[in-house]
Design a protein around this motif. Sequence first.
Motif, PDB file in Angstrom:
ATOM      1  N   ALA A 178      51.636  61.350  30.819  1.00  0.00           N
ATOM      2  CA  ALA A 178      52.317  60.292  31.568  1.00  0.00           C
ATOM      3  C   ALA A 178      53.795  60.281  31.181  1.00  0.00           C
ATOM      4  O   ALA A 178      54.176  60.804  30.115  1.00  0.00           O
ATOM      5  CB  ALA A 178      51.677  58.942  31.269  1.00  0.00           C
ATOM      6  N   PRO A 179      54.634  59.677  32.000  1.00  0.00           N
ATOM      7  CA  PRO A 179      56.049  59.552  31.628  1.00  0.00           C
ATOM      8  C   PRO A 179      56.189  58.697  30.368  1.00  0.00           C
ATOM      9  O   PRO A 179      55.507  57.682  30.210  1.00  0.00           O
ATOM     10  CB  PRO A 179      56.675  58.855  32.838  1.00  0.00           C
ATOM     11  N   VAL A 180      57.056  59.102  29.460  1.00  0.00           N
ATOM     12  CA  VAL A 180      57.298  58.317  28.246  1.00  0.00           C
ATOM     13  C   VAL A 180      58.021  57.028  28.633  1.00  0.00           C
ATOM     14  O   VAL A 180      59.026  57.072  29.348  1.00  0.00           O
ATOM     15  CB  VAL A 180      58.159  59.109  27.241  1.00  0.00           C
ATOM     16  N   PRO A 181      57.522  55.875  28.212  1.00  0.00           N
ATOM     17  CA  PRO A 181      58.254  54.631  28.487  1.00  0.00           C
ATOM     18  C   PRO A 181      59.692  54.749  28.006  1.00  0.00           C
ATOM     19  O   PRO A 181      59.951  55.267  26.910  1.00  0.00           O
ATOM     20  CB  PRO A 181      57.478  53.587  27.686  1.00  0.00           C
ATOM     21  N   GLU A 182      60.623  54.270  28.816  1.00  0.00           N
ATOM     22  CA  GLU A 182      62.042  54.517  28.541  1.00  0.00           C
ATOM     23  C   GLU A 182      62.507  53.901  27.232  1.00  0.00           C
ATOM     24  O   GLU A 182      63.478  54.356  26.628  1.00  0.00           O
ATOM     25  CB  GLU A 182      62.904  54.002  29.688  1.00  0.00           C
TER      26      GLU A 182
ATOM     27  N   PRO B  33      52.574  66.923  15.122  1.00  0.00           N
ATOM     28  CA  PRO B  33      52.881  67.987  16.083  1.00  0.00           C
ATOM     29  C   PRO B  33      53.543  67.443  17.349  1.00  0.00           C
ATOM     30  O   PRO B  33      53.287  66.312  17.763  1.00  0.00           O
ATOM     31  CB  PRO B  33      51.508  68.583  16.396  1.00  0.00           C
ATOM     32  N   LYS B  34      54.382  68.264  17.938  1.00  0.00           N
ATOM     33  CA  LYS B  34      55.048  67.898  19.190  1.00  0.00           C
ATOM     34  C   LYS B  34      54.042  68.019  20.329  1.00  0.00           C
ATOM     35  O   LYS B  34      53.521  69.100  20.613  1.00  0.00           O
ATOM     36  CB  LYS B  34      56.231  68.830  19.444  1.00  0.00           C
ATOM     37  N   VAL B  35      53.730  66.911  20.971  1.00  0.00           N
ATOM     38  CA  VAL B  35      52.781  66.888  22.086  1.00  0.00           C
ATOM     39  C   VAL B  35      53.312  65.980  23.177  1.00  0.00           C
ATOM     40  O   VAL B  35      54.258  65.216  22.979  1.00  0.00           O
ATOM     41  CB  VAL B  35      51.384  66.379  21.643  1.00  0.00           C
ATOM     42  N   ASP B  36      52.680  66.060  24.348  1.00  0.00           N
ATOM     43  CA  ASP B  36      53.043  65.175  25.447  1.00  0.00           C
ATOM     44  C   ASP B  36      52.562  63.756  25.180  1.00  0.00           C
ATOM     45  O   ASP B  36      51.540  63.541  24.515  1.00  0.00           O
ATOM     46  CB  ASP B  36      52.418  65.665  26.761  1.00  0.00           C
ATOM     47  N   TYR B  37      53.297  62.798  25.720  1.00  0.00           N
ATOM     48  CA  TYR B  37      52.837  61.408  25.726  1.00  0.00           C
ATOM     49  C   TYR B  37      51.705  61.285  26.736  1.00  0.00           C
ATOM     50  O   TYR B  37      51.770  61.818  27.854  1.00  0.00           O
ATOM     51  CB  TYR B  37      54.000  60.497  26.115  1.00  0.00           C
ATOM     52  N   ARG B  38      50.658  60.573  26.353  1.00  0.00           N
ATOM     53  CA  ARG B  38      49.498  60.381  27.231  1.00  0.00           C
ATOM     54  C   ARG B  38      49.161  58.894  27.329  1.00  0.00           C
ATOM     55  O   ARG B  38      49.194  58.182  26.321  1.00  0.00           O
ATOM     56  CB  ARG B  38      48.275  61.145  26.706  1.00  0.00           C
ATOM     57  N   ALA B  39      48.821  58.455  28.529  1.00  0.00           N
ATOM     58  CA  ALA B  39      48.444  57.050  28.711  1.00  0.00           C
ATOM     59  C   ALA B  39      47.781  56.847  30.066  1.00  0.00           C
ATOM     60  O   ALA B  39      48.064  57.566  31.027  1.00  0.00           O
ATOM     61  CB  ALA B  39      49.666  56.151  28.602  1.00  0.00           C
ATOM     62  N   LEU B  40      46.878  55.871  30.113  1.00  0.00           N
ATOM     63  CA  LEU B  40      46.316  55.358  31.361  1.00  0.00           C
ATOM     64  C   LEU B  40      46.956  54.007  31.645  1.00  0.00           C
ATOM     65  O   LEU B  40      47.327  53.282  30.714  1.00  0.00           O
ATOM     66  CB  LEU B  40      44.802  55.225  31.257  1.00  0.00           C
ATOM     67  N   PRO B  41      47.086  53.615  32.912  1.00  0.00           N
ATOM     68  CA  PRO B  41      47.858  52.405  33.244  1.00  0.00           C
ATOM     69  C   PRO B  41      47.226  51.088  32.824  1.00  0.00           C
ATOM     70  O   PRO B  41      47.927  50.090  32.670  1.00  0.00           O
ATOM     71  CB  PRO B  41      47.992  52.487  34.773  1.00  0.00           C
ATOM     72  N   GLU B  42      45.898  51.048  32.626  1.00  0.00           N
ATOM     73  CA  GLU B  42      45.241  49.790  32.253  1.00  0.00           C
ATOM     74  C   GLU B  42      45.793  49.287  30.924  1.00  0.00           C
ATOM     75  O   GLU B  42      45.904  50.036  29.957  1.00  0.00           O
ATOM     76  CB  GLU B  42      43.732  50.000  32.142  1.00  0.00           C
ATOM     77  N   LEU B  43      46.138  47.997  30.859  1.00  0.00           N
ATOM     78  CA  LEU B  43      46.737  47.438  29.655  1.00  0.00           C
ATOM     79  C   LEU B  43      45.686  46.816  28.741  1.00  0.00           C
ATOM     80  O   LEU B  43      44.674  46.291  29.195  1.00  0.00           O
ATOM     81  CB  LEU B  43      47.788  46.390  30.013  1.00  0.00           C
TER      82      LEU B  43
END
Length: 456
Positions: A208-212, A224-234
């Motif tokens: 997912a896009p990294v929160p600004e 380790p350098k990895v992608d940011y991951r997230a689902l939209p449910e809070l």
Amino acid sequence: MSTSHQPSRRRFLQNVAAAGAATILAPSANRAFGYRSPNDRPVFATIGLRNQGWTITSKSFKFADFAALADADANVLAENVSKTEKAQKKKPDAYKDYRKILDRDDIDAVMIATPDHWHTKIAVEAMLAGKDVYCEKPLTLTIDEGKLIEKVVKQTGRVFQVGTMQRSESQQRFLQAVALVKHGRIGTVKKVTCGINGMIASPVIPVAPVPEQIDWDMWLGPAPKVDYRALPELREGYGGGVPLYSNCHYSFRNWHEYSGGKLTDWGAHHVDIACWALGATDTGPSKITPTKFTLPVEYKDGHPVVNDQYNAATAFEISVAMPNDVEMVIKSEGDNGIMFEGSKGRFFVNRGKIVGKPVEDLADNPLPDNAIEEVYGGPVSANHTANFIEGMNSRKQPISDVWSHNRMLEICHLSNIAMRLDRELKWDPKKREIIGDDQANSFLSRESRKEYSINM
């Protein structure tokens, strides 16, 4: 700190320097008691502010002045700067990079509440910069990190409090539990069971896009350098305002890259009290056996084969062979808390209760008047920070010292390694290494990203 307090603060620092130069801190025998003048308020800074970071900061306002705060999340930083200014009537400086705090000569101590994978780097660098340290539990991500912290504490003479608050707070139930065991109220201890709850598995969590507001590279730091991951449910309630499933805020505990699941989260509390009661705070187990467990993803050679789901154990039962033929069981099922069983009875303790016949018998046969203080090593501090500042004043170790913490945390780390490799591990508590298993020993340390290695 205001100008009117500067002379007192200067004397405080001079006394600290003199005592520190003359003292090599040892394990908990050198416990600290008493305050200096209430005008000698030390200057603190907090690094890592979400949830527990604010908790330990807000509990400390009555004892210390906060000159600076740091966090890799700009929104979390701004919110806590505002709350701190309101609480102490003075605005702290705000930094994304914690190293700017360590460069300041006016800060006596740092409180660290970052995700676990950051603890050791910041703590070591803070001590080398002349700061005393209060660091949240679990103290380390690996066993070798614990050894490094112990080395630097001895090298620098800094005071170091680990945030295992059950040693100071929770209405003294845990101190009473330790006293009951030490005074023989259950006879010879046979078994202790630590219930620490399990974790839920996650669905597949997409990139997912990294929160600004988050500096993602800084947040990852040594990991380790990895992608940011997230689902939209809070997530609701505790940790609210962040994704329910992610590899960042709150959920970092579910990933071995950043933490150790429930084994190092709740285990750092209950295994600590169990070891304290057993008198095993300067030794360790001989064997760790994972009797049953569930990992949420497939593993190969001890490493998860996918990177898009939580990977810490969701359910487990671990048998630990402790000194004096005591069996410790760490399990995810049942009531959260600690059951002590001996030849004369058993009782259960958690943050809400302490129950069992040995507890009921106290009505007619109470513990000695000084039993709780004997366990604690002196007058009990109702606030964990107060005990830390007692240590800063006397240059003696607080109640949650790094040596006892690391010894019990080794049990938790070894339990995770045993599950990841799906085998029993034999442990040498003197050499602090796994016996006859080179692959398992490779998990005692972890390589950091070069640009985030510890500056020694």
